[in-house]
Design an enzyme around this catalytic site. Sequence first.
Site, PDB file in Angstrom:
ATOM      1  N   SER A 193      62.151  33.163  52.623  1.00 31.74           N
ATOM      2  CA  SER A 193      62.049  32.505  53.915  1.00 31.74           C
ATOM      3  C   SER A 193      63.168  32.920  54.869  1.00 31.74           C
ATOM      4  O   SER A 193      63.187  34.057  55.337  1.00 31.74           O
ATOM      5  CB  SER A 193      62.021  30.985  53.697  1.00 31.74           C
ATOM      6  OG  SER A 193      61.648  30.314  54.872  1.00 31.74           O
ATOM      7  N   LYS A 202      57.906  34.891  51.386  1.00 33.73           N
ATOM      8  CA  LYS A 202      57.446  33.707  52.132  1.00 33.73           C
ATOM      9  C   LYS A 202      57.628  33.971  53.622  1.00 33.73           C
ATOM     10  O   LYS A 202      58.717  33.798  54.163  1.00 33.73           O
ATOM     11  CB  LYS A 202      58.213  32.459  51.706  1.00 33.73           C
ATOM     12  CG  LYS A 202      57.757  31.203  52.441  1.00 33.73           C
ATOM     13  CD  LYS A 202      58.546  29.992  51.975  1.00 33.73           C
ATOM     14  CE  LYS A 202      58.136  28.752  52.764  1.00 33.73           C
ATOM     15  NZ  LYS A 202      58.575  28.828  54.178  1.00 33.73           N
ATOM     16  N   ASP A 216      65.403  46.271  60.009  1.00 30.39           N
ATOM     17  CA  ASP A 216      64.686  46.895  61.125  1.00 30.39           C
ATOM     18  C   ASP A 216      65.624  47.602  62.086  1.00 30.39           C
ATOM     19  O   ASP A 216      65.301  48.677  62.613  1.00 30.39           O
ATOM     20  CB  ASP A 216      63.879  45.838  61.882  1.00 30.39           C
ATOM     21  CG  ASP A 216      62.532  45.548  61.225  1.00 30.39           C
ATOM     22  OD1 ASP A 216      62.256  46.128  60.160  1.00 30.39           O
ATOM     23  OD2 ASP A 216      61.768  44.739  61.782  1.00 30.39           O
TER      24      ASP A 216
END
Length: 510
Positions: free
Chosen positions: A310, A335, A321
């Site tokens: 999460s 998740k 990224d």
Amino acid sequence: MSTRNKRSLSWVLAGFLGGILVSLGISAVAQKGEPLPLKALQQFANVYGAIKSSYVESVTDQMLIDDAIKGLFADLDPHSVYLDEEAYKQMQDITRGGFGGLGIEIGTQDGMPKVIAPIEDTPAARAGILTGDLITHVDGEPTKGMTLNDTVKKMRGEPGTAINLTIQRAGSPKPLKFHIVREMIKTRSVRGKMLDHGIAYVRISQFQDRTTADLVRMLVSLSRKQAPKGLVLDLRNDPGGLLDGAIGVTSAFIEPGKLVVSTKGRIPSSNEEFYARSLNSNHGVEEGDQLPAWTRTVPMVVLVNVGSASASEIVAGALQDYRRARIMGNRTFGKGSVQSVLQLDKDTGIKLTTARYYTPSGRSIQNTGVSPDVVVDDSAAGNLFRIQREVDLKRHLESQTESPEADEPDDGDFVQGEIRMFEFGGADDWQLRQAVNALQGRPILKSDPAQVKPPSVTAAASGPAARPATETGNDAAGKPAKREKKTLNDAGGDGVERYRVTPDGLIKVP
């Protein structure tokens, strides 16, 4: 029950459901223009009346209503639940960082509770409870078929009271029994210390209200003498927590204004973009704790594993990224959904999945998790943590992007037989050593179960496990920790085992 009373109950139920929908930003008329199903509510009222008047034992209105509400969630994803008075209070205690119990984050597998992660420095962690352990009995009562909320209720309790857990552990031929005394669990979500050669180590065990402020304070304390030359951010076995905490933590390492995460759902309020921000007193950071400039440029490694979920995945995904950090360890839990906690009255609420989240590049982590840039096993002998990922859970949400990685068996070899758990950040933390190697430009070693003998197990069930010594560091309040034996030193003579990769396997370096 009379027809008039049934009709009255139908309107009460319709009003109740309508109130929930309004709190979600949905009108009493569904988004497709369909009104609430009053005929079905009438049928529910008939069943309600039959149970109330004719069931063999007396049942209260509150019991029937609570069970009916729980039933609404039965076929939703496993993260959407009704929070009765006790569960709602427990949720508030966790996010605020304090509750009475054992210190275990749990999920479910095959109708039984399974340990996602023991919280550090709690009775569960000290007793030797491990990620992936299956809890088969609580005080002798079987947990098969027990709801997650009921299991949590049984494990919570007054500090000083004892509880007996029976554990089924992969690789153990027979059940393990643990006698654990409850404590007031005051979770400290941020820890850190300086390693040798100017490398800083920071661990976040959970994302709470104070996590961002505590992280900034820690980063300030670690650079009082000089700016670190490298940073290891440890998110292993961090089950997540508050979305705002994930945004704040990411903001400490990338420039303000950059996208951290976006969410997409069915209602307008669930479609949002969240950006990195300046960390100051407006975000809970105390005056005088100004974020050091080095945090956004220092070479960085983020450690993750199957227990990272999460909010942890939001942080790791964003830093990956932007190529701000190398992600190291094992693929994360997967998740990629957002839960909104909606208060029904002052004591109850619902936790409802309202959106999926996406990394800055548009990746969905739902089911796939974050794949590390460099795969490193949990220990020199292989992986330790056996746990179902999101994709293995019943009724899990599907990812809305292609996700071939979710089915790849990328967990390598598991340590066979009984194991001894190490301390994250301690002397025998294999993944941390490889992270340090990466920051120093040295080879990253691979585990080899054929060449490295697994450590012998210590009888954790009979008492607290010995805590490895830690070196000088600071806690989240910036206070110096007690000086003990150093745990990681690459200069030699420190008791740390080293291995060299050769054609014949791993050879221990004297």
